[in-house]
Scaffold this motif. Structure first.
Motif, short mmCIF file in Angstrom:
data_model
loop_
_atom_site.label_atom_id
_atom_site.label_comp_id
_atom_site.label_asym_id
_atom_site.label_seq_id
_atom_site.Cartn_x
_atom_site.Cartn_y
_atom_site.Cartn_z
N MET A 42 0.83 -1.19 0.00
CA MET A 42 0.00 0.00 0.00
C MET A 42 0.88 1.25 0.00
SD MET A 42 -2.64 1.41 2.92
CE MET A 42 -3.75 0.01 2.80
N LYS A 56 1.66 4.78 1.17
CA LYS A 56 1.29 5.53 2.36
C LYS A 56 1.83 6.94 2.29
CE LYS A 56 1.21 5.56 7.39
NZ LYS A 56 1.53 4.85 8.64
N ARG A 111 -8.69 5.14 -1.69
CA ARG A 111 -8.28 5.06 -0.28
C ARG A 111 -9.20 4.12 0.49
NH1 ARG A 111 -8.37 9.87 4.29
NH2 ARG A 111 -7.16 8.74 5.87
N ALA A 112 -10.49 4.20 0.23
CA ALA A 112 -11.44 3.31 0.90
C ALA A 112 -11.19 1.85 0.52
CB ALA A 112 -12.87 3.71 0.54
N GLU A 113 -10.68 1.62 -0.68
CA GLU A 113 -10.40 0.26 -1.14
C GLU A 113 -9.04 -0.24 -0.68
OE1 GLU A 113 -10.79 0.64 -5.33
OE2 GLU A 113 -12.98 0.92 -5.27
N GLY A 114 -8.28 0.59 0.02
CA GLY A 114 -6.99 0.15 0.55
C GLY A 114 -5.84 0.24 -0.42
N ILE A 115 -5.99 0.98 -1.52
CA ILE A 115 -4.89 1.14 -2.47
C ILE A 115 -3.83 2.08 -1.92
CG2 ILE A 115 -4.29 1.98 -4.78
CD1 ILE A 115 -7.03 1.04 -5.72
N TRP A 116 -4.28 3.07 -1.15
CA TRP A 116 -3.34 3.99 -0.53
C TRP A 116 -3.91 4.43 0.82
CZ3 TRP A 116 -3.82 9.42 0.45
CH2 TRP A 116 -5.05 9.97 0.06
N ASP A 117 -3.06 4.99 1.65
CA ASP A 117 -3.50 5.44 2.96
C ASP A 117 -2.90 6.81 3.27
OD1 ASP A 117 -4.83 5.34 5.39
OD2 ASP A 117 -3.16 4.37 6.42
#
Length: 251
Positions: free
Chosen positions: A1, A3, A27-33
């Protein structure tokens, strides 16, 4: 991911546009934070002071190096050790008008890595010793001055995050954009075919994909030559490029 960490005096401004549209969904799908670190948390004394007057005199205030370093160290801290260690993967970037100008190549470099730590300055700037001691890379959004680094940081992050796999719905929409091939992007048209007396170029309606591609390349060259001669000079194989064809469809 991927970050992103933003060290800022105005955490309430985040995520801003990064929380909307395709970037928000990614972001909601966890691709980036995204992590926001409030610089004021590391301020000194009862009032959490983060700045002081410039050494040698002058207007404004300067962010203190001890406060800034404490914030950076809190992000870089290794969870398995009681001491802070230098970040070996994510670059620490200080948003500064005197830094290297951000461009598409830098966006690609960031997107290819694990993320980035962005220190968003305020006031007159950051004490030089913190920049040196924490090996910060100074990066500028352009030849102008903002009230702080947050808007610039968000713009840079958007440029990088949208390049991550899975963020853009159609990867082909990225590869043909401005700067991806050294040229500005060609003009776009859609419905209606005629609007206020202006026609969609007939070549785009011809169905001839070879001619359409040639037209788009020609228009990209012409636009770049006219608006960004510096880019066109770098793109062209000749030292002094001549004006390209306009790309208009022949009669």
């Amino acid at each position: 991911m991927f970050k992103a960490t933003a060290i800022t005096l105005i955490p309430e401004a985040w995520p801003g546009p990064l929380g909307a549209s395709i970037l928000g969904r990614a972001r909601a799908e966890g691709i980036w934070d995204l992590e926001t670190v409030d610089l004021r948390t590391f301020g000194l004394g009862k009032h959490r002071k983060v700045d002081d007057t410039p050494a040698g005199g002058g207007a404004g205030l300067v962010l203190r190096p001890d406060v800034a370093a404490a914030a950076v160290d809190s992000v870089q801290k290794c969870p398995d050790l009681s001491r802070s260690v230098p970040a070996m993967t994510r670059p620490v970037v200080y948003l500064s008008p005197r830094g290297r100008r951000f461009d598409q190549e830098m966006a690609r470099q960031w997107a290819a890595g694990p993320g980035v730590i962005l220190f968003c300055g305020r006031f007159e700037g950051l004490d030089e010793r913190a920049i040196e001691a924490r090996d910060m890379q100074e990066v500028s959004l352009g030849d102008f001055v903002l009230a702080g680094g947050d808007v610039a940081a968000m713009a840079m992050l958007e440029a990088a995050i949208r390049l991550l796999p899975g963020v853009a719905g159609n990867s082909a929409s990225i590869t043909g954009e401005s700067f991806e091939n050294g040229l500005l992007e060609y003009p776009h048209y859609t419905l209606p075919r005629e609007w206020e007396g202006r026609q969609t170029p007939p070549v785009l309606l011809s169905g001839d994909h070879r001619r359409i591609e040639e037209w788009r390349i020609s228009r990209s060259k012409a636009l770049t030559f006219d608006r960004r001669p510096d880019l066109y000079a770098a793109y062209s194989e000749t030292p002094t490029p001549t004006a390209p064809e306009t790309g208009d469809e022949p009669d």
